[in-house]
Design a protein around this motif. Structure first.
Motif, PDB file in Angstrom:
ATOM      1  N   ARG A 331      68.916  20.139  29.092  1.00 10.71           N
ATOM      2  CA  ARG A 331      69.233  20.245  27.680  1.00 10.71           C
ATOM      3  C   ARG A 331      67.976  20.522  26.848  1.00 10.71           C
ATOM      4  O   ARG A 331      67.989  21.325  25.927  1.00 10.71           O
ATOM      5  CB  ARG A 331      69.917  18.953  27.230  1.00 10.71           C
ATOM      6  N   ARG A 332      66.872  19.819  27.183  1.00 10.30           N
ATOM      7  CA  ARG A 332      65.622  20.049  26.462  1.00 10.30           C
ATOM      8  C   ARG A 332      65.114  21.477  26.676  1.00 10.30           C
ATOM      9  O   ARG A 332      64.682  22.151  25.742  1.00 10.30           O
ATOM     10  CB  ARG A 332      64.558  19.043  26.907  1.00 10.30           C
ATOM     11  N   ASP A 333      65.171  21.943  27.929  1.00  9.54           N
ATOM     12  CA  ASP A 333      64.714  23.302  28.228  1.00  9.54           C
ATOM     13  C   ASP A 333      65.557  24.335  27.496  1.00  9.54           C
ATOM     14  O   ASP A 333      65.037  25.339  26.991  1.00  9.54           O
ATOM     15  CB  ASP A 333      64.778  23.561  29.735  1.00  9.54           C
ATOM     16  N   SER A 334      66.852  24.088  27.430  1.00 11.75           N
ATOM     17  CA  SER A 334      67.732  25.027  26.746  1.00 11.75           C
ATOM     18  C   SER A 334      67.399  25.092  25.261  1.00 11.75           C
ATOM     19  O   SER A 334      67.347  26.178  24.667  1.00 11.75           O
ATOM     20  CB  SER A 334      69.190  24.605  26.945  1.00 11.75           C
ATOM     21  N   LYS A 335      67.124  23.926  24.648  1.00 14.68           N
ATOM     22  CA  LYS A 335      66.757  23.910  23.231  1.00 14.68           C
ATOM     23  C   LYS A 335      65.429  24.620  22.999  1.00 14.68           C
ATOM     24  O   LYS A 335      65.253  25.350  22.024  1.00 14.68           O
ATOM     25  CB  LYS A 335      66.681  22.462  22.734  1.00 14.68           C
ATOM     26  N   ARG A 336      64.461  24.385  23.904  1.00 10.46           N
ATOM     27  CA  ARG A 336      63.154  25.010  23.746  1.00 10.46           C
ATOM     28  C   ARG A 336      63.264  26.531  23.843  1.00 10.46           C
ATOM     29  O   ARG A 336      62.644  27.269  23.083  1.00 10.46           O
ATOM     30  CB  ARG A 336      62.194  24.473  24.798  1.00 10.46           C
ATOM     31  N   ARG A 337      64.083  27.012  24.786  1.00  6.91           N
ATOM     32  CA  ARG A 337      64.252  28.452  24.934  1.00  6.91           C
ATOM     33  C   ARG A 337      64.917  29.057  23.691  1.00  6.91           C
ATOM     34  O   ARG A 337      64.552  30.146  23.240  1.00  6.91           O
ATOM     35  CB  ARG A 337      65.068  28.771  26.186  1.00  6.91           C
ATOM     36  N   ARG A 342      64.443  32.225  18.764  1.00 10.17           N
ATOM     37  CA  ARG A 342      64.560  32.405  17.315  1.00 10.17           C
ATOM     38  C   ARG A 342      63.204  32.796  16.691  1.00 10.17           C
ATOM     39  O   ARG A 342      63.127  33.641  15.812  1.00 10.17           O
ATOM     40  CB  ARG A 342      65.094  31.123  16.669  1.00 10.17           C
ATOM     41  N   SER A 343      62.143  32.139  17.210  1.00  7.89           N
ATOM     42  CA  SER A 343      60.799  32.452  16.702  1.00  7.89           C
ATOM     43  C   SER A 343      60.416  33.905  17.014  1.00  7.89           C
ATOM     44  O   SER A 343      59.869  34.626  16.174  1.00  7.89           O
ATOM     45  CB  SER A 343      59.782  31.493  17.304  1.00  7.89           C
ATOM     46  N   GLN A 344      60.713  34.341  18.257  1.00  7.11           N
ATOM     47  CA  GLN A 344      60.404  35.704  18.659  1.00  7.11           C
ATOM     48  C   GLN A 344      61.212  36.714  17.854  1.00  7.11           C
ATOM     49  O   GLN A 344      60.712  37.768  17.444  1.00  7.11           O
ATOM     50  CB  GLN A 344      60.684  35.877  20.152  1.00  7.11           C
ATOM     51  N   ASP A 345      62.488  36.371  17.601  1.00  2.00           N
ATOM     52  CA  ASP A 345      63.331  37.262  16.792  1.00  2.00           C
ATOM     53  C   ASP A 345      62.766  37.411  15.382  1.00  2.00           C
ATOM     54  O   ASP A 345      62.803  38.504  14.785  1.00  2.00           O
ATOM     55  CB  ASP A 345      64.760  36.723  16.732  1.00  2.00           C
ATOM     56  N   ALA A 346      62.262  36.314  14.846  1.00  2.91           N
ATOM     57  CA  ALA A 346      61.673  36.371  13.492  1.00  2.91           C
ATOM     58  C   ALA A 346      60.433  37.261  13.478  1.00  2.91           C
ATOM     59  O   ALA A 346      60.216  38.045  12.542  1.00  2.91           O
ATOM     60  CB  ALA A 346      61.336  34.961  13.022  1.00  2.91           C
ATOM     61  N   LYS A 370      65.496  42.969  26.515  1.00  2.00           N
ATOM     62  CA  LYS A 370      65.614  42.987  27.971  1.00  2.00           C
ATOM     63  C   LYS A 370      64.710  41.968  28.635  1.00  2.00           C
ATOM     64  O   LYS A 370      64.979  41.504  29.726  1.00  2.00           O
ATOM     65  CB  LYS A 370      65.273  44.381  28.505  1.00  2.00           C
ATOM     66  N   MET A 371      63.632  41.578  28.006  1.00  3.51           N
ATOM     67  CA  MET A 371      62.650  40.691  28.627  1.00  3.51           C
ATOM     68  C   MET A 371      62.851  39.268  28.129  1.00  3.51           C
ATOM     69  O   MET A 371      62.701  38.989  26.937  1.00  3.51           O
ATOM     70  CB  MET A 371      61.231  41.154  28.293  1.00  3.51           C
ATOM     71  N   PRO A 372      63.241  38.310  29.003  1.00  3.70           N
ATOM     72  CA  PRO A 372      63.413  36.917  28.584  1.00  3.70           C
ATOM     73  C   PRO A 372      62.065  36.269  28.324  1.00  3.70           C
ATOM     74  O   PRO A 372      61.044  36.680  28.860  1.00  3.70           O
ATOM     75  CB  PRO A 372      64.122  36.274  29.790  1.00  3.70           C
ATOM     76  N   THR A 373      62.083  35.215  27.539  1.00  6.89           N
ATOM     77  CA  THR A 373      60.850  34.486  27.243  1.00  6.89           C
ATOM     78  C   THR A 373      61.056  33.000  27.539  1.00  6.89           C
ATOM     79  O   THR A 373      61.113  32.178  26.628  1.00  6.89           O
ATOM     80  CB  THR A 373      60.460  34.666  25.768  1.00  6.89           C
TER      81      THR A 373
END
Length: 476
Positions: A331-337, A342-346, A370-373
């Protein structure tokens, strides 16, 4: 004449894990029953055993009521006897062929289904060490009883029946089906057994014996038959304890089966003990459903927050700390991702808005989508996912144990199922000895009373009333 002793009969072990699956099959067999035999085992006879044998029957009944309320059922034995047509080949009690030839009109054949219900009271109760040692020496697996016993609460039906699918409600439903069948119900020295069964599966025990008797007379329309009463007052046996009668009548039936005199008219019984009922397979959820869609479904939230669960063994969800920690990390990892995305999208939006970057907007957006972070490396994410899936699978298997219908080792006499089976075979022999009409006219609704020369007559008095709970049940 020496007669080889038969092996212990096959039976169905019923626990909290397979009760719901076996319920429809048990009810279907009850509908086919020619007669039914019952037995109960409980946690003791109380500190004053003599009180259950006092001369005054009303006082004796009150002591039995106190005993049923302070102690608890350990096991409930049910044997269902279904009469079969005379076969062209006689069989012994173990099911092996004995003699061939034409149809034998002297043979009374029965298919027999045996059930042993492990019962575990949800209310506090007293335990007699001597009684529990006796039961353990005669096949009761104490670990299995505690971990897999069917939870039940005795007393008032309206308060304690529970919802649909509730183990308490299922047991009461099965008992009600037994009552609804207009066939003989056999017990052996069954006064105390009937008190326990009434309290455990039907209603609160009424204070007056006359009310209890009135209820019983209406609950079992096919009649109650006590095989100990028949053996003492009709057959006049030298001894009438259960195992003695069972073995004696087994020998008598064996002799009659081997009788070659064509003029012989002696009727005998054969018992074709049926194999254990097959249980349907449980449809397990795919691992992906339990591990990734909603990890909170797999473990107990109360235990995760407080380290304690009020439901204990009846929770149905996992108390596995590794599973809980894995789910929290996921759950923590999912929230962090999600936060990083959201930060990368901004940041991407800001780049698009900058002058001079219009030519690169399309390619940049495609590249970023295409590239996950992830916050973890691909290897770490894969390893964590695999560990969580394995932990979830193990915990789910432990929490929702697959139903079983197996016989445990160490079975002996005085198991509830075997006492019920012996009671039924004795009753069938008594029907052959005295004819069904004679047994019904002389023994129907007469329950043996220890130390008395007369039985307890199960008949509603003109001055007695049904209990309020029985009146409610009749109105349904």
């Amino acid at each position: 004449m020496h007669v080889a002793q038969i092996p212990l009969p096959t039976y169905n072990q019923v626990t909290k894990h397979n009760l719901a699956l076996m319920q429809p099959m048990i009810i279907q067999l009850i509908k086919q029953a020619t007669f039914i035999a019952l037995d109960a085992e409980f946690t003791g006879l109380g500190p004053k055993v003599a009180a259950t044998r006092t001369a005054d029957i009303q006082e004796r009944y009150q002591h039995m009521c106190a005993l049923a309320k302070s102690h608890a059922l350990v096991a409930f034995g049910l044997s269902i006897f279904i009469k079969t047509e005379p076969a062209s080949e006689s069989k012994s009690m173990d099911g092996t062929a004995a003699t061939g030839g034409e149809v034998n009109d002297r043979e009374r054949g029965y298919k027999v289904h045996n059930f042993n219900f492990s019962m575990l009271s949800e209310t506090d109760y007293a335990v007699s060490p001597r009684s529990m040692i006796f039961l353990a020496e005669n096949g009761l697996d104490l670990n299995q009883w505690i971990m897999e016993g069917i939870p039940y609460t005795g007393g008032d039906r309206l308060v304690n029946e529970g919802g649909r699918g509730n183990p308490n409600g299922i047991m009461r439903s099965i008992f009600k089906r037994i009552m609804s069948r207009q066939v003989p119900v056999a017990v052996h020295n069954g006064f105390l057994d009937l008190v326990f069964l009434y309290h455990s599966f039907y209603a609160s025990l009424p204070p007056k014996l006359s009310t209890f008797v009135a209820d019983l007379s209406d609950m079992f329309p096919g009649g109650l038959f006590d095989t100990k009463y028949v053996s003492d007052y009709m057959t006049r046996e030298r001894s009438s304890f259960l195992a003695y009668l069972f073995r004696k009548y087994e020998r008598d039936d064996s002799r009659a089966r081997e009788e070659t005199d064509p003029s012989s008219t002696q009727v005998y019984s054969t018992f074709h003990i049926q194999p254990r009922l097959g249980l349907p397979a449980i449809q397990q959820k795919p691992i992906s459903e339990t591990s990734s869609s909603d990890p909170q479904l797999a473990y107990c939230e109360d235990y995760a927050f407080h380290g304690v669960c009020k439901k204990n063994m009846w929770c149905g969800k996992s108390h596995d700390l590794d599973l809980i920690l894995d789910a929290e990390e996921q759950r923590r990892d999912s929230k962090r991702r999600k936060t990083q995305k959201r930060s990368q999208d901004a940041q991407d939006a800001e780049k698009v808005a900058e002058p001079g970057n219009a030519q690169n907007n399309v390619s940049d957006n495609v590249s970023e989508t295409k590239m996950p972070t992830p916050s973890l490396s691909t290897e770490e994410t894969t390893e964590l996912s695999m560990q969580s899936s394995v932990g979830t699978t193990k915990a789910t298997a432990r929490a929702a144990k697959a139903p079983e219908n197996v016989v445990q080792p160490g079975e002996k006499f005085h198991s509830a199922y075997f006492d019920a089976f012996m009671t039924g075979t004795i009753f069938s022999h008594q029907l052959n000895q005295h004819t069904p009409e004679e047994v019904e006219s002389q023994a129907k609704n007469k329950v043996y009373l220890i130390g008395k020369s007369i039985p307890l007559i199960i008949e509603k008095s003109a001055f007695a009333k049904f209990s309020l709970e029985h009146e409610r049940s009749r109105a349904l």
